[in-house]
Design an enzyme around this catalytic site. Structure first.
Site, PDB file in Angstrom:
ATOM      1  N   ASN A 486      11.518   5.080 -21.006  1.00 55.35           N
ATOM      2  CA  ASN A 486      10.800   6.083 -21.725  1.00 55.35           C
ATOM      3  C   ASN A 486       9.016   5.762 -20.276  1.00 55.35           C
ATOM      4  O   ASN A 486       8.007   5.905 -20.381  1.00 55.35           O
ATOM      5  CB  ASN A 486      10.124   5.910 -22.672  1.00 55.35           C
ATOM      6  CG  ASN A 486       9.042   6.976 -23.414  1.00 55.35           C
ATOM      7  OD1 ASN A 486       8.684   7.228 -22.974  1.00 55.35           O
ATOM      8  ND2 ASN A 486       8.889   7.250 -24.607  1.00 55.35           N
ATOM      9  N   ASP A 487       9.381   6.927 -19.556  1.00 55.02           N
ATOM     10  CA  ASP A 487       8.548   7.183 -18.453  1.00 55.02           C
ATOM     11  C   ASP A 487       7.010   7.378 -18.721  1.00 55.02           C
ATOM     12  O   ASP A 487       5.516   7.650 -18.007  1.00 55.02           O
ATOM     13  CB  ASP A 487       8.445   8.510 -17.621  1.00 55.02           C
ATOM     14  CG  ASP A 487       9.592   8.577 -16.588  1.00 55.02           C
ATOM     15  OD1 ASP A 487       9.841   7.386 -15.945  1.00 55.02           O
ATOM     16  OD2 ASP A 487      10.392   9.090 -16.051  1.00 55.02           O
ATOM     17  N   CYS A 488       6.471   7.618 -20.035  1.00 52.93           N
ATOM     18  CA  CYS A 488       5.968   8.065 -21.083  1.00 52.93           C
ATOM     19  C   CYS A 488       4.975   7.339 -21.928  1.00 52.93           C
ATOM     20  O   CYS A 488       3.925   7.704 -22.430  1.00 52.93           O
ATOM     21  CB  CYS A 488       5.780   9.877 -22.200  1.00 52.93           C
ATOM     22  SG  CYS A 488       6.347  11.059 -20.757  1.00 52.93           S
TER      23      CYS A 488
END
Ligand code: BGC
Ligand code: NOJ
Length: 814
Positions: A486-488
């Site tokens: 999850n890049d975020c």
């Protein structure tokens, strides 16, 4: 509501009205020359790298969204009326408009005032060019005197620079015109050795290469001045905006048909043979002319098109299934496989949502894409693996992305995503299981492309694994670094400055924030690595990897379990994320899906409990939401995830990429009904009847469907380039249908809905065709296999000992 229909026999989706909710696109080219093309002929082309070798210009987020492309106009030279047979840009009321998106081609046609025109756009295999094959028929009772116009706007190669550096770019455009062929040669006089060309098979009455000469002041492509006047102006571009436009006249008797072919291409000359004569500044056209001549000939074009169709029939023939569910069949047999090719080729670089300048090839993404692609062209998968591994850093870490043209890690996009290295193991394992080609493990591969640093690929995998062991946090779980899958989820970022990129801004060198997701991934990758290591004859190393895996499982059990589901992470203060103790973001999908698919908690009931929680808290009719409750405000310590309004993207959107993890997890606990039910909820073909809500293409997966917290719950976004393609393909084919590649043979172990009476499949695996028939005799998932009529033990069908190329497998489920 639908905007078209599936034509499965022809491997096409047929769009029957041009005003689709969003541009519905397709890809042209599948090797080096690529284009995206919308249902109204919008889009652009490039060679290998969407940013650095952009051939035609495209303005994203235009008004309307999709404006600019491969536009053809027809003009009735008696009435002076002109229109676009692809609807855009003139948007006339066309009759019988259809757009057939097929495998590597798009055929757009319509009828207007008795003139029927169809254009087939495609890229021939092994060529750096695209064909627009236009067929015009006169259905009027009188003769028709028409002019045909073709238009493209050239991009000055670097798409980023082209869109920003006008002080220079308005002065550098250059073209040559010879025998009606327009050559775009901006910057060729200095450091470039490539140029583009645009040719027409008809007699060229006139041309234009300067945009404003054709369009006219304060006008646009929908009403070009030169078309109104009926004649192109033979303008020669110097600076400003070079274009390619031909005018050709067509006189048609009633019932008569004529074909005109346009060829748009890219060509390179050797550095020492750029000019002809050598001391001139004139393009050397000696090697390009035969290519142009070949494809202006309709016999060659027809043959190239048939070739392309055969190529795709061959690729799709590797796995064909016949199940009781039409949507499963259609996606597996046609569209999902096709999308896997697109994600393999493009990674996340060029789509209607990815501008081609933002992102190169992702390390994590490209490795995962192999899961859905490796069976199609294993040699290309092999090359990709070696390219990816060559960008790995000596620490075992990775650049998050690399540029396809240079094959170098892209420092501007950051690194330290601590999940990245493990995906290399997952990708390599998929390759080995498909091909059995263990020689790849001995390939010498550099670190960070540094000559002299080469080590066997196998050592790269070992360093990937070690990377996590060198970075464990206070609970013994993997440190998250900049983010994980999850890049975020940016737990070390603490960004409070507007505009700062969560992906690249300097992060705290965090020693506290940990990821339970990476722990699950470590378990999966560690088992794969142990398998590979064991088969290399390194039993002691394999055993030590398994010991690390067991220790990590234990840590997850102690510090990664929340009672009813797996935790998601610990933040920089050591506080839980994805726990009942949180006020928002109590439960996340990633760890439920991934831990269970990695086999964690199968024996002690955690797996089943976790999946029950998914069903209870996260599943909706439109798919499974990423987390709940959505973050209602920005949390400095969580980062980008809380920057999105609730229901979108990583903040409680239905992030389709991770839905198949839950499907696979459901098969691991034996729940075929639920696995397939989840599959159907996001299957684009199954969602076709609600195209007005879904809005994206019904033939490919989108990255996201708006979650229940968003006003537009059920609306899809970011279609085409998403890990959703590979993971869904992998989940349905290898886990639900259970046709699973393995080192010693093809495994057959379906976990399908109870209501299915069975299914049939054909799979070509390592050169052998397996004809598979599964029949249900009971409600369970136990399968008894017969190979060529002889019962075998277990679920692995070994390769035929006598070298036969066809095998019949029958499986009975009880
Ligand atoms: C998106 C992610 C994406 C990341 C990297 C974020 O803004 O939400 O889905 O992976 O950017 O480009
Ligand atoms: C899209 C990215 O391409 C992918 O790498 C990432 O895992 C997901 N977004 C989730 O953030």
């Amino acid at each position: 509501m639908r905007f078209g229909y599936f034509d499965d026999k022809n491997l096409e989706y047929v769009i029957t009205r041009p005003d689709t909710p969003l541009p519905w696109i397709n890809y042209l080219g599948c090797q080096a020359y690529f284009g995206i093309i919308s249902n109204t002929a919008g889009g652009y082309s490039f060679h290998r790298d969407a940013r650095l070798r952009r051939i035609t210009r495209y303005r994203y987020n235009n008004v309307p969204y999709d404006f600019g492309g491969r536009y053809i106009y027809l003009r009735d030279d008696e009435s002076g009326e002109f229109w676009s047979p692809s609807w855009q840009p003139t948007r006339h009321d066309l009759e019988d408009y259809t757009c057939r998106h097929g495998m590597g081609y798009t055929l757009i046609g319509s009828r207007y005032k008795g003139i029927v025109a169809h254009t087939n756009y495609f890229v021939p295999l092994d060529e750096n060019l695209e064909i627009w094959q236009l067929t015009v028929t006169n259905h009027r009772s009188q003769r028709a005197s028409l002019s045909v116009f073709s238009t493209v706007e050239f991009c000055l190669w670097d798409a980023q620079d082209d869109a920003t550096n006008f002080q220079r770019n308005f002065s550098i455009g250059q073209v040559e015109i010879e025998d009606g062929v327009i050559y775009h040669k901006t910057e060729y006089r200095e450091r470039r050795d490539h140029f583009a060309y645009f040719a027409c098979s008809g007699k060229v009455e006139a041309f234009d290469t300067q945009r404003e000469a054709l369009v006219g002041p304060y006008r646009s492509w929908d009403k070009p001045l030169a078309l109104e006047r009926g004649r192109l102006t033979n303008s020669v571009a110097h600076g400003w905006a070079p274009i390619g436009a031909h005018q050709s006249k067509v006189e048609l008797a009633p019932g008569e048909t004529r074909q005109i072919i346009f060829v748009l291409g890219y060509h390179e000359n050797p550095r020492d043979q750029k000019f002809d004569p050598p001391d001139s500044q004139i393009l050397n056209k000696r090697t390009v002319k035969p290519v142009i001549a070949k494809y202006l000939d309709s016999a060659h074009v027809d043959a190239a098109f048939q070739n392309l169709r055969r190529y795709w029939q061959g690729l799709l023939g590797i796995l064909q299934v016949d199940t009781p569910d039409v949507h499963t069949n259609r996606m597996v047999n046609i569209w999902n496989a096709y999308q896997c090719m697109a994600t393999f080729n493009m990674s996340r670089s060029a789509s209607f949502y990815e501008s081609g300048i933002g992102r190169g090839l992702g390390f994590r993404d490209s490795n995962q894409d192999l899961l859905g692609f490796v069976q199609m062209v294993p040699s290309r998968a092999r090359e990709r693996i070696l390219d990816l591994a060559a960008t790995q850093l000596p620490t075992g870490g990775a650049y998050h992305q690399y540029q396809p043209l240079t094959k170098r890690g892209n420092n501007d996009v950051g690194g330290n995503f601590n999940d990245d290295p493990h995906w290399l193991i997952v990708g390599v394992a998929a390759y080995l299981k498909e091909t059995g080609d263990v020689s790849i493990l001995d390939e010498p591969v550099p670190y960070d492309n540094q000559p002299g640093s080469e080590q066997p690929l196998f050592e790269h995998l070992q360093r990937s694994f070690q990377y996590t062991l060198d970075r464990l946090g206070p609970h013994g779980l993997p440190l998250i670094g900049r983010a994980d899958w999850n890049d975020c989820l940016n737990l070390n970022c603490f960004s409070d400055t507007p505009g700062q990129s969560f992906q690249t801004t300097t992060n705290k060198d965090g020693k506290v924030a940990e990821s339970v997701f990476i722990a699950g991934l470590f378990v999966l990758a560690g088992r794969e690595l142990a398998d590979i290591t064991e088969r290399r004859g390194l039993a002691a190393e394999a055993k030590s990897y398994l010991a690390q895996v067991t220790a990590m499982e234990d840590t997850i059990r102690r510090h990664g379990w929340d009672g009813e589901w797996f935790l998601r992470a610990y933040d920089d203060f050591g506080r839980k994320i994805g726990s009942k103790e949180c006020s928002e973001g109590k439960i996340f999908i990633e760890t439920q899906g991934f831990c269970v698919l990695a086999g964690i908690g199968l024996a002690d009931g955690m797996a089943v409990k976790s999946l029950e929680s998914v069903a209870k808290y996260l599943a909706t009719e439109h798919g499974i939401i990423l987390q709940q409750p959505a973050y209602s405000r920005y949390y400095l310590e969580l980062g980008e995830i809380s920057s999105y309004p609730p229901g979108y993207k990583e903040n409680a959107g239905i992030f389709c990429h991770n839905n198949p993890w839950v499907m696979i997890a459901e098969t691991r606990v034996g729940n075929g009904d639920r696995a397939h039910d989840y599959y159907s909820r996001i299957n684009p073909s199954a969602r076709e009847p609600i195209s007005d809500l879904h809005r994206c293409e019904p033939y490919v997966y989108a990255q996201m469907i708006a979650g229940r917290d968003a006003p537009a719950h059920g609306e899809a976004k970011n279609s085409w380039l998403t890990g959703t393609a590979a993971w869904n393909y992998y989940a349905i084919t290898q886990w639900m249908l259970g046709i699973r590649t393995y080192y010693d043979g093809l495994q057959i172990s379906p976990v399908i809905p109870k209501g299915w009476r069975g299914f049939k499949a054909t799979r070509i695996f390592r050169g052998v065709t397996y004809h598979i028939t599964i029949e249900r005799a009971g409600e369970g998932n136990h399968v008894a296999l017969q190979v060529d009529g002889v019962p075998i033990k277990g679920v692995t069908v070994p390769p035929p000992a006598d070298g036969r190329k066809e095998v019949w497998v029958k499986g009975t489920l009880t």
